[in-house]
Design an enzyme around this catalytic site. Sequence first.
Site, PDB file in Angstrom:
ATOM      1  N   ILE A   1       0.819  -1.218   0.000  1.00 36.52           N
ATOM      2  CA  ILE A   1       0.000   0.000   0.000  1.00 36.52           C
ATOM      3  C   ILE A   1       0.852   1.268   0.000  1.00 36.52           C
ATOM      4  O   ILE A   1       0.562   2.221  -0.718  1.00 36.52           O
ATOM      5  CB  ILE A   1      -0.955   0.011   1.228  1.00 36.52           C
ATOM      6  N   ILE A   2       1.912   1.281   0.819  1.00 32.06           N
ATOM      7  CA  ILE A   2       2.769   2.479   0.919  1.00 32.06           C
ATOM      8  C   ILE A   2       4.230   2.084   0.689  1.00 32.06           C
ATOM      9  O   ILE A   2       4.568   0.902   0.660  1.00 32.06           O
ATOM     10  CB  ILE A   2       2.621   3.170   2.304  1.00 32.06           C
TER      11      ILE A   2
ATOM     12  N   LYS B   1      12.468  -2.912   1.709  1.00 33.19           N
ATOM     13  CA  LYS B   1      13.238  -4.165   1.743  1.00 33.19           C
ATOM     14  C   LYS B   1      13.211  -4.836   0.368  1.00 33.19           C
ATOM     15  O   LYS B   1      14.246  -5.303  -0.135  1.00 33.19           O
ATOM     16  CB  LYS B   1      12.652  -5.102   2.803  1.00 33.19           C
TER      17      LYS B   1
ATOM     18  N   VAL C   1      -5.841  -6.895   2.080  1.00 34.49           N
ATOM     19  CA  VAL C   1      -6.685  -8.034   2.450  1.00 34.49           C
ATOM     20  C   VAL C   1      -7.418  -7.750   3.763  1.00 34.49           C
ATOM     21  O   VAL C   1      -6.933  -6.991   4.603  1.00 34.49           O
ATOM     22  CB  VAL C   1      -5.860  -9.337   2.598  1.00 34.49           C
TER      23      VAL C   1
ATOM     24  N   HIS D   1      -2.706  -0.162   8.223  1.00 33.77           N
ATOM     25  CA  HIS D   1      -1.784  -0.932   9.060  1.00 33.77           C
ATOM     26  C   HIS D   1      -0.934   0.002   9.918  1.00 33.77           C
ATOM     27  O   HIS D   1      -0.777  -0.193  11.116  1.00 33.77           O
ATOM     28  CB  HIS D   1      -0.877  -1.818   8.197  1.00 33.77           C
TER      29      HIS D   1
END
Length: 264
Positions: free
Chosen positions: A84-85, A92, A203, A145
């Site tokens: 998402i971001i 990584k 999700v 998140h």
Amino acid sequence: MKKAILVVSFGTSYKETREKTIEACEKKIKKAFEGYDFFRAFTSNMIIRKLKNRDNIYIENPIEALDRLHKEGYDEVIVQTLHIICGEEYTKLKEQISQYEDKFNKIVLGRPLLTQIEDYKETIEALKSQVPELEEDEAVVFMGHGTEHEAHSAYPALDYMLKQENVKAYVGTVEGYPEIEEVIVNLRKDKISKVRLMPFMLVAGDHAINDMAGDEEDSWKSILNKEGFKTKVHLKGLGENECIQDKFVRHALNCVELVNVGGN
């Protein structure tokens, strides 16, 4: 020339939402990439282990997938993230891919959902399509998140832009800023008494099911109810939104443009 499209997501161990979100995005990207062989990878080793041990399903991580593509003689690799971001997971992945630049003729990484200003605007248009008609004292609260990574500013930026677009919606995060407490302050300030909870995640997995919609006292639903708000839960990940699926397809196709002009 052997060409591959590798779609990378964090992953989920929930079969039903995986099919509706990750696999729905993958299918659309696969369809748009005629002449490319399709591959997938998850970045969460914990989810990879769980799927292997519980369901006997083996998903490669990005390193394993890229090693295999190199071994099998692929020349051109498009890697499209479903993150998402531009946070920790994406950073990584970007670092991992940079180690393979000399192993392929061309390798390009597509951007996450929220990267450029235009991405925010297009994402808001996509969100509008899933926000129902709201009563005067009703609003949507999106659960992101969150992250401690410097990309955390994506969430308040999205919250601000939703207001600019007159969308009655607020963005909070599980791990970062704004937290649910900050969201509640703004709901009260705007005289909102009814809340529709929606995940702002690819999700509707663990966070959405437990942290957002669970019956435990620390879930967002329970906290909001305790604070006097009436709540309705919408357990649909962003990956179910066709506009979001199409957006990831466009991000992947942008990579082909880079390849064609000699980008790497």
